[in-house]
Design a protein around this motif. Structure first.
Motif, PDB file in Angstrom:
ATOM      1  N   GLY A  73      22.800 -62.451 -45.552  1.00  0.00           N
ATOM      2  CA  GLY A  73      23.594 -62.657 -46.755  1.00  0.00           C
ATOM      3  C   GLY A  73      25.025 -62.170 -46.582  1.00  0.00           C
ATOM      4  N   ILE A  74      25.941 -62.852 -47.242  1.00  0.00           N
ATOM      5  CA  ILE A  74      27.365 -62.540 -47.122  1.00  0.00           C
ATOM      6  C   ILE A  74      27.976 -62.420 -48.518  1.00  0.00           C
ATOM      7  CG2 ILE A  74      29.607 -63.407 -46.339  1.00  0.00           C
ATOM      8  CD1 ILE A  74      28.086 -64.841 -44.077  1.00  0.00           C
ATOM      9  N   PHE A  75      28.674 -61.310 -48.759  1.00  0.00           N
ATOM     10  CA  PHE A  75      29.451 -61.144 -49.979  1.00  0.00           C
ATOM     11  C   PHE A  75      30.795 -61.840 -49.787  1.00  0.00           C
ATOM     12  CE2 PHE A  75      26.578 -57.523 -50.205  1.00  0.00           C
ATOM     13  CZ  PHE A  75      26.271 -57.423 -51.558  1.00  0.00           C
ATOM     14  N   GLN A  76      31.143 -62.756 -50.669  1.00  0.00           N
ATOM     15  CA  GLN A  76      32.425 -63.437 -50.578  1.00  0.00           C
ATOM     16  C   GLN A  76      33.564 -62.520 -51.022  1.00  0.00           C
ATOM     17  OE1 GLN A  76      32.562 -66.433 -49.052  1.00  0.00           O
ATOM     18  NE2 GLN A  76      30.368 -66.067 -48.761  1.00  0.00           N
ATOM     19  N   GLY A  77      34.775 -62.862 -50.602  1.00  0.00           N
ATOM     20  CA  GLY A  77      35.917 -61.988 -50.848  1.00  0.00           C
ATOM     21  C   GLY A  77      36.140 -61.667 -52.307  1.00  0.00           C
ATOM     22  N   GLU A  78      36.015 -62.657 -53.197  1.00  0.00           N
ATOM     23  CA  GLU A  78      36.237 -62.412 -54.620  1.00  0.00           C
ATOM     24  C   GLU A  78      35.179 -61.473 -55.195  1.00  0.00           C
ATOM     25  OE1 GLU A  78      36.531 -66.103 -56.686  1.00  0.00           O
ATOM     26  OE2 GLU A  78      38.492 -66.602 -55.825  1.00  0.00           O
ATOM     27  N   ALA A  79      33.956 -61.552 -54.678  1.00  0.00           N
ATOM     28  CA  ALA A  79      32.906 -60.630 -55.115  1.00  0.00           C
ATOM     29  C   ALA A  79      33.237 -59.210 -54.684  1.00  0.00           C
ATOM     30  CB  ALA A  79      31.556 -61.059 -54.535  1.00  0.00           C
ATOM     31  N   ILE A  80      33.730 -59.056 -53.458  1.00  0.00           N
ATOM     32  CA  ILE A  80      34.110 -57.732 -52.965  1.00  0.00           C
ATOM     33  C   ILE A  80      35.266 -57.169 -53.781  1.00  0.00           C
ATOM     34  CG2 ILE A  80      35.111 -56.506 -50.991  1.00  0.00           C
ATOM     35  CD1 ILE A  80      33.458 -58.344 -49.188  1.00  0.00           C
ATOM     36  N   ASP A  81      36.252 -58.002 -54.076  1.00  0.00           N
ATOM     37  CA  ASP A  81      37.388 -57.544 -54.890  1.00  0.00           C
ATOM     38  C   ASP A  81      36.915 -57.033 -56.250  1.00  0.00           C
ATOM     39  OD1 ASP A  81      39.135 -58.215 -52.870  1.00  0.00           O
ATOM     40  OD2 ASP A  81      39.711 -60.146 -53.749  1.00  0.00           O
ATOM     41  N   LEU A  82      35.956 -57.731 -56.845  1.00  0.00           N
ATOM     42  CA  LEU A  82      35.448 -57.329 -58.146  1.00  0.00           C
ATOM     43  C   LEU A  82      34.700 -56.003 -58.060  1.00  0.00           C
ATOM     44  CD1 LEU A  82      35.054 -58.027 -61.126  1.00  0.00           C
ATOM     45  CD2 LEU A  82      33.029 -59.352 -60.486  1.00  0.00           C
ATOM     46  N   MET A  83      33.877 -55.834 -57.027  1.00  0.00           N
ATOM     47  CA  MET A  83      33.158 -54.567 -56.862  1.00  0.00           C
ATOM     48  C   MET A  83      34.114 -53.418 -56.599  1.00  0.00           C
ATOM     49  SD  MET A  83      29.686 -55.727 -54.811  1.00  0.00           S
ATOM     50  CE  MET A  83      30.534 -56.725 -53.582  1.00  0.00           C
ATOM     51  N   LYS A  84      35.145 -53.666 -55.798  1.00  0.00           N
ATOM     52  CA  LYS A  84      36.133 -52.625 -55.532  1.00  0.00           C
ATOM     53  C   LYS A  84      36.859 -52.238 -56.817  1.00  0.00           C
ATOM     54  CE  LYS A  84      38.685 -52.893 -51.826  1.00  0.00           C
ATOM     55  NZ  LYS A  84      39.591 -53.472 -50.803  1.00  0.00           N
ATOM     56  N   LYS A  85      37.162 -53.209 -57.649  1.00  0.00           N
ATOM     57  CA  LYS A  85      37.827 -52.945 -58.927  1.00  0.00           C
ATOM     58  C   LYS A  85      36.993 -52.010 -59.800  1.00  0.00           C
ATOM     59  CE  LYS A  85      39.549 -55.330 -63.066  1.00  0.00           C
ATOM     60  NZ  LYS A  85      39.741 -56.660 -63.713  1.00  0.00           N
ATOM     61  N   HIS A  86      35.672 -52.159 -59.733  1.00  0.00           N
ATOM     62  CA  HIS A  86      34.769 -51.327 -60.526  1.00  0.00           C
ATOM     63  C   HIS A  86      34.311 -50.076 -59.782  1.00  0.00           C
ATOM     64  CE1 HIS A  86      34.005 -53.952 -64.076  1.00  0.00           C
ATOM     65  NE2 HIS A  86      34.449 -54.884 -63.251  1.00  0.00           N
ATOM     66  N   GLY A  87      34.761 -49.913 -58.557  1.00  0.00           N
ATOM     67  CA  GLY A  87      34.381 -48.728 -57.790  1.00  0.00           C
ATOM     68  C   GLY A  87      32.925 -48.704 -57.386  1.00  0.00           C
ATOM     69  N   VAL A 160      24.481 -64.780 -27.875  1.00  0.00           N
ATOM     70  CA  VAL A 160      24.956 -66.091 -28.265  1.00  0.00           C
ATOM     71  C   VAL A 160      24.531 -66.427 -29.691  1.00  0.00           C
ATOM     72  CG1 VAL A 160      22.955 -67.312 -27.275  1.00  0.00           C
ATOM     73  CG2 VAL A 160      25.155 -68.498 -27.543  1.00  0.00           C
ATOM     74  N   VAL A 161      23.362 -65.968 -30.120  1.00  0.00           N
ATOM     75  CA  VAL A 161      22.899 -66.274 -31.479  1.00  0.00           C
ATOM     76  C   VAL A 161      23.808 -65.639 -32.527  1.00  0.00           C
ATOM     77  CG1 VAL A 161      21.274 -64.321 -31.592  1.00  0.00           C
ATOM     78  CG2 VAL A 161      20.881 -66.356 -32.996  1.00  0.00           C
ATOM     79  N   THR A 162      24.333 -64.434 -32.239  1.00  0.00           N
ATOM     80  CA  THR A 162      25.225 -63.783 -33.204  1.00  0.00           C
ATOM     81  C   THR A 162      26.579 -64.483 -33.248  1.00  0.00           C
ATOM     82  OG1 THR A 162      25.870 -62.144 -31.545  1.00  0.00           O
ATOM     83  CG2 THR A 162      24.093 -61.536 -33.043  1.00  0.00           C
ATOM     84  N   VAL A 163      27.046 -64.957 -32.110  1.00  0.00           N
ATOM     85  CA  VAL A 163      28.302 -65.708 -32.097  1.00  0.00           C
ATOM     86  C   VAL A 163      28.132 -67.023 -32.852  1.00  0.00           C
ATOM     87  CG1 VAL A 163      29.975 -66.899 -30.640  1.00  0.00           C
ATOM     88  CG2 VAL A 163      29.129 -64.651 -29.965  1.00  0.00           C
ATOM     89  N   ASN A 164      27.024 -67.718 -32.625  1.00  0.00           N
ATOM     90  CA  ASN A 164      26.788 -68.982 -33.320  1.00  0.00           C
ATOM     91  C   ASN A 164      26.639 -68.782 -34.824  1.00  0.00           C
ATOM     92  OD1 ASN A 164      26.940 -70.581 -31.025  1.00  0.00           O
ATOM     93  ND2 ASN A 164      24.741 -70.434 -30.589  1.00  0.00           N
ATOM     94  N   PHE A 165      25.992 -67.674 -35.232  1.00  0.00           N
ATOM     95  CA  PHE A 165      25.903 -67.366 -36.663  1.00  0.00           C
ATOM     96  C   PHE A 165      27.300 -67.210 -37.244  1.00  0.00           C
ATOM     97  CE2 PHE A 165      26.124 -64.238 -40.038  1.00  0.00           C
ATOM     98  CZ  PHE A 165      25.191 -64.704 -40.945  1.00  0.00           C
ATOM     99  N   ALA A 166      28.148 -66.446 -36.560  1.00  0.00           N
ATOM    100  CA  ALA A 166      29.508 -66.234 -37.036  1.00  0.00           C
ATOM    101  C   ALA A 166      30.262 -67.545 -37.169  1.00  0.00           C
ATOM    102  CB  ALA A 166      30.243 -65.290 -36.081  1.00  0.00           C
ATOM    103  N   LEU A 167      30.133 -68.400 -36.177  1.00  0.00           N
ATOM    104  CA  LEU A 167      30.830 -69.680 -36.202  1.00  0.00           C
ATOM    105  C   LEU A 167      30.309 -70.596 -37.300  1.00  0.00           C
ATOM    106  CD1 LEU A 167      30.968 -70.287 -32.340  1.00  0.00           C
ATOM    107  CD2 LEU A 167      32.899 -69.668 -33.809  1.00  0.00           C
ATOM    108  N   ASP A 168      28.996 -70.576 -37.516  1.00  0.00           N
ATOM    109  CA  ASP A 168      28.389 -71.452 -38.521  1.00  0.00           C
ATOM    110  C   ASP A 168      28.677 -70.985 -39.944  1.00  0.00           C
ATOM    111  OD1 ASP A 168      27.333 -73.012 -36.515  1.00  0.00           O
ATOM    112  OD2 ASP A 168      25.338 -72.081 -36.596  1.00  0.00           O
ATOM    113  N   ARG A 169      28.649 -69.667 -40.162  1.00  0.00           N
ATOM    114  CA  ARG A 169      28.717 -69.136 -41.528  1.00  0.00           C
ATOM    115  C   ARG A 169      30.084 -68.598 -41.925  1.00  0.00           C
ATOM    116  NH1 ARG A 169      24.224 -67.076 -43.897  1.00  0.00           N
ATOM    117  NH2 ARG A 169      25.612 -66.868 -45.692  1.00  0.00           N
ATOM    118  N   CYS A 170      30.899 -68.208 -40.950  1.00  0.00           N
ATOM    119  CA  CYS A 170      32.105 -67.450 -41.296  1.00  0.00           C
ATOM    120  C   CYS A 170      33.388 -67.984 -40.667  1.00  0.00           C
ATOM    121  CB  CYS A 170      31.925 -65.984 -40.908  1.00  0.00           C
ATOM    122  SG  CYS A 170      30.582 -65.164 -41.765  1.00  0.00           S
ATOM    123  N   SER A 171      33.397 -69.186 -40.203  1.00  0.00           N
ATOM    124  CA  SER A 171      34.646 -69.753 -39.685  1.00  0.00           C
ATOM    125  C   SER A 171      35.608 -70.043 -40.842  1.00  0.00           C
ATOM    126  CB  SER A 171      34.353 -71.040 -38.925  1.00  0.00           C
ATOM    127  OG  SER A 171      33.690 -70.770 -37.717  1.00  0.00           O
TER     128      SER A 171
END
Length: 213
Positions: A73-87, A160-171
């Motif tokens: 699972g991946i937290f998207q940037g806007e979700a992280i910004d919101l959590m940081k705002k609330h501490g 290689v599986v971790t690199v492929n995960f990164a490329l597939d999910r986080c490019s």
């Protein structure tokens, strides 16, 4: 089905002997009664991609940590910004279990980000660091150097599986950063990164890379 199900409760109850005396479902939250620490309440998600709206539903003023169950699972940037705002910190289930041991779980920082952030923010070329998502950091650099997006990988050895995960999910990203000091990326991982025209570096080499265009 509620996210705070029996399986989730059982994982927190495994801390029973030295930390948790009870774990109760509270909608999409888990309320933990702790042996010698104040009670705490965690929000629970089960999402491959956590959006700000998912987080907002859990931020009711009485939550100290947000756990996302899927390992991938991946937290998207806007979700992280919101959590940081609330501490309110965030992480996977293993992070949540570790945070439950903190007197104040809101002080928890997921590994390796505490280590990574310290290294980046102390670097002479770095002006600012921002989360793209829970796997990627955007590094803004001084001296007219372009921003770099770093994908952070903490597994023992990047394969290689971790690199492929990164490329597939986080490019897209510029550098795949293997932070574990004990074992570098495999040859297959390096080849996969090369084919994708992505750099793959260990931590020390990443800090050096920040000095160059």
């Amino acid at each position: 089905m509620p996210t705070a199900d029996k399986w989730v409760l059982s994982r927190f109850k495994e801390l029973h002997e030295d930390v948790v005396t009870d774990a109760e479902a509270d909608g999409d939250h888990v309320r933990l009664t702790r042996k010698s620490l104040p009670p705490t309440r965690f929000g629970i998600l089960k999402s491959q991609d956590v959006a700000a709206s998912d987080v907002e539903a859990l931020l009711d003023g009485d939550v100290d940590f947000i756990v996302n169950i899927p390992k991938a699972g991946i937290f998207q940037g806007e979700a992280i910004d919101l959590m940081k705002k609330h501490g309110v910190p965030w992480g996977g289930l293993a992070d949540g279990i570790r945070a439950a041991r903190f007197a104040n779980p809101r002080g928890y920082v997921p590994f390796p980000y505490e280590f990574v952030m310290k290294g980046l923010t102390r670097h002479s070329r770095v002006e600012s660091v921002a989360y793209v998502d829970s796997r990627r950091l955007r590094v803004s650099r001084a001296g007219g150097l372009p921003d770099l997006v770093l994908y952070i990988e903490e597994t023992y050895q990047a394969e290689v599986v971790t690199v492929n995960f990164a490329l597939d999910r986080c490019s897209p990203f510029d550098v795949f950063v293997a932070t574990n000091p004990n074992a570098g990326p495999t040859d297959n991982a390096k080849e996969a990164a090369k084919l994708a025209e992505v750099e793959i570096l260990r931590w020390g080499s990443t800090l050096a890379r920040l000095n160059h265009p």
